[in-house]
Motif scaffolding. Structure first.
Motif, short mmCIF file in Angstrom:
data_model
loop_
_atom_site.label_atom_id
_atom_site.label_comp_id
_atom_site.label_asym_id
_atom_site.label_seq_id
_atom_site.Cartn_x
_atom_site.Cartn_y
_atom_site.Cartn_z
N HIS A 254 -95.18 17.52 -24.78
CA HIS A 254 -94.03 16.92 -24.08
C HIS A 254 -93.25 17.97 -23.31
O HIS A 254 -93.02 17.80 -22.11
CB HIS A 254 -93.11 16.04 -24.93
CG HIS A 254 -92.07 15.45 -24.04
ND1 HIS A 254 -92.30 14.34 -23.28
CD2 HIS A 254 -90.88 15.93 -23.64
CE1 HIS A 254 -91.27 14.13 -22.48
NE2 HIS A 254 -90.39 15.09 -22.69
N HIS A 303 -91.95 10.41 -29.24
CA HIS A 303 -92.14 9.17 -28.47
C HIS A 303 -93.60 8.95 -28.09
O HIS A 303 -93.93 7.91 -27.54
CB HIS A 303 -91.19 9.09 -27.25
CG HIS A 303 -91.41 10.10 -26.18
ND1 HIS A 303 -90.39 10.61 -25.43
CD2 HIS A 303 -92.53 10.69 -25.72
CE1 HIS A 303 -90.86 11.48 -24.56
NE2 HIS A 303 -92.17 11.53 -24.71
N HIS A 304 -94.45 9.91 -28.41
CA HIS A 304 -95.89 9.68 -28.21
C HIS A 304 -96.54 9.13 -29.47
O HIS A 304 -97.75 8.93 -29.49
CB HIS A 304 -96.57 10.98 -27.79
CG HIS A 304 -96.08 11.48 -26.47
ND1 HIS A 304 -96.62 11.07 -25.27
CD2 HIS A 304 -95.08 12.32 -26.16
CE1 HIS A 304 -95.96 11.65 -24.28
NE2 HIS A 304 -95.02 12.41 -24.78
CU LIG Z 1 -93.38 12.89 -23.78
#
Ligand SMILES: [Cu+2]
Ligand code: HEM
Length: 556
Positions: A254, A303-304
């Motif tokens: 990220h 969030h993945h």
């Molecule tokens: Cu991300």
């Protein structure tokens, strides 16, 4: 009688030395930037060929071009090459290398030899990865999720992993070099708040490179150990946890998306301010939002993992934090927009790319919020919606910024002007082609088309229509990218000679010759002005009710 003044040939960094050795052993940051430019263009070409193959396969619902196993390799290799060998190095290693020293008034980066070393490391990583692709390829997806990558895949996971592992060090060294240079080598008068925003964004990017890249290196190493020796880190049968891999992978990856987009934001800040002839609105907000992105970017990896058995509470916190990280990006968009307000804008090619960036990056970011909202992500995760989301940011954002920056600084880099008409035309073609390629994918994903499949149901006629549109768009995009390749190469020989300051701008890089001498400046410049002070030396500027003589920027 006519008088002739015989001009001695002016030496610059391009003609100071000739021969292949003078390039391969160069310590000049500008030449190293060009070495990188050649290398990443090559990798971009390979990555694009895979993309075209993917788009061709998806023209029809049947898997009639490739087998599923080949298709798996195609999208994996597309992703690996584009992410690790194009997007991550693209702007920092080329434009950053060329411009970071020049914009702060330095002769070179702090560690020129390490800079050259980082290019060789990049090439070594690249060659090993290409070897893996030629030897048989890799089919795990660019995310290398376990247990498939450790236990089941029969493809060249280890060799590819080695290539990525090695390549990471090039990124770390570049980041280190930028940080030390920005701290210690600024010209007299170049205070932190006079730094061009391009420098701030590269500073923030470098922080992520240094703090994040070691994590992916260790993750790849663990993966290799697990695959080779079955030590039980990720394999549940041996007491490991496959989801641990996802945590480690995204803890780097990220932040890495910000490695990819922050330098682009720096380019766009330059272009918006300079082609509006206005001081950027909210300089400090734009500068510090880069740092905020670098810091908050490390807090949202979960969030993945919304659909990967992460606890609901963790999901809620990551969801909240993901919304928070959108704020500094939004600050930039607001400030760029406010800068454009009532400005005297000139729509040259670089500015067209910058304006395209703002629109497309905003779409990419806003759709990120749908993915960051728990409830909607359960539906959208692993669909084409995600593909469209990150391509809007990485292609609509990073690639457009790279092209804008390349055109903007081309006169400085090459000493020649590119043909403006062709420039504007191809910027338009790229914009249209890009949107036609990726906007249908939002709809496809919403309707349920999963990512990483090479077939889809024949009954879903509208899916095929959308895929056909997308493939048509990709062809237009491809043409839009070929045109600059041709005219930029053409301009090297036939382009109009560039002046030192073709855009009439105050930035330090424009106060030296085009192309610059090897040491960048004949004399060390002394900075007396804030960033983005616009007024040609001979004119008077109206400040409030007063007219004031403006000294020539930077030299005095
Ligand atoms: Cu991300
Ligand atoms: C600013 C630059 C951004 C970049 C470069 C970027 C990039 C990416 C990438 C590469 C993926 C795909 C990962 C995969 O292979 O599954 C992704 C997914 C995602 N992005 Fe972004 N993104 C950005 C901004 C945002 C923002 C602002 C948000 C939310 C606030 C966001 C939220 C998400 C979420 C939640 C996913 C996971 C979707 C899923 O697989 O379920 N992104 N993004």
């Amino acid at each position: 009688m006519e008088e002739f003044t015989i001009q001695p040939p002016r030496t610059n960094y391009l003609n100071a030395e000739y021969g292949i050795k003078s390039w391969l052993l160069t310590k000049d940051h500008k030449r190293i930037g060009i070495l990188y430019m050649g290398a990443i263009s090559f990798f971009f070409l390979i990555g694009s060929l895979y993309a075209m193959a993917i788009r061709l396969e998806l023209l029809t619902p049947q898997g009639d071009l490739t087998q599923s196993s080949t298709y798996n390799k195609m999208f994996t290799q597309h992703g690996i090459i584009m992410v690790f060998f194009f997007l991550i190095p693209s702007i920092p290693a080329t434009l950053g290398n060329f411009l970071v020293p020049m914009m702060i008034g330095a002769k070179d980066l702090a560690f020129p030899r390490i800079n050259l070393l980082s290019w060789y490391i990049y090439m070594l990583g690249g060659i090993i990865t290409i070897y893996a692709l030629l030897a048989g390829g890799v089919d795990t997806g660019w995310t290398f999720y376990t247990p498939y990558s450790t236990t089941f895949s029969n493809s060249y996971v280890l060799a590819t992993g080695l290539g990525i592992f090695i390549n990471g060090f090039s990124s770390i060294l570049t980041g280190l070099n930028f940080i030390v240079t920005i701290h210690t080598m600024r010209a007299p008068g170049m205070t932190w708040y006079r730094l061009p925003l391009f420098i701030w964004s590269h500073y923030a990017t470098s922080l992520i490179m240094i703090l994040g890249t070691p994590v992916i290196a260790i993750t790849v190493l663990l993966l290799a150990f697990e695959r080779l020796a079955k030590i039980g880190i990720f394999d549940p049968a041996l007491g490991g946890d496959p989801v641990l891999f996802q945590h480690l992978f995204w803890f780097y990856s990220h932040p890495a998306v910000y490695i990819m987009v922050l330098p682009g934001m720096g380019v766009v800040s330059e272009l918006i301010a300079n082609f509006s002839r206005k001081n950027i609105f909210g300089y400090k907000f734009v500068a510090f939002s880069s740092l905020a992105i670098a810091v908050f970017g490390f807090l949202v990896w979960g969030h993945h993992l919304f659909v990967a058995s992460q606890s609901v509470y963790a999901g809620m916190i990551f969801s909240f934090l993901s919304f928070a990280v959108a704020i500094p990006s939004a600050i930039k968009v607001f400030n760029w927009t406010a800068t454009l307000y009532k400005a005297s804008i000139s729509y040259d090619t670089p500015m067209l790319y910058a304006l395209g960036f703002i629109g497309l990056f905003t779409i990419g970011g806003m759709t990120g919020l749908f993915l960051a909202a728990l409830a909607t992500d359960v539906h959208l995760s692993d669909t084409y919606f995600v593909i469209a989301h990150f391509h809007y940011i990485m292609v609509g954002g990073t690639l457009l910024a790279y092209l804008g920056g390349l055109h903007y600084w081309w006169p400085k880099v090459s000493g020649r002007m590119y043909p403006e008409g062709w420039g504007r035309f191809s910027a338009l073609v790229v914009f249209i082609g890009f949107n036609l390629t990726f906007s249908p994918q939002f709809v496809l994903g919403y309707m349920g088309m999963p990512r990483r499949y090479h077939t889809y149901p024949v009954e879903e006629v509208s899916w095929q229509v959308l895929h056909v549109l997308s493939t048509a768009g990709a062809s237009i995009l491809g043409i839009g990218l070929l045109i600059p390749l041709i005219y930029l190469a053409w301009s090297l020989r036939y382009g109009r000679l560039a002046e030192a300051n073709p855009w009439q701008l105050p930035g330090l890089e424009w106060q030296t010759a085009s192309p610059p001498p090897t040491e960048n400046f004949i004399e060390t410049p002394i900075v007396r002005e804030e960033a983005y002070e616009f007024a040609p030396p001979e004119t008077k500027e109206v400040v409030g009710k007063f007219e004031r003589e403006k000294p020539f920027p930077f030299y005095g």
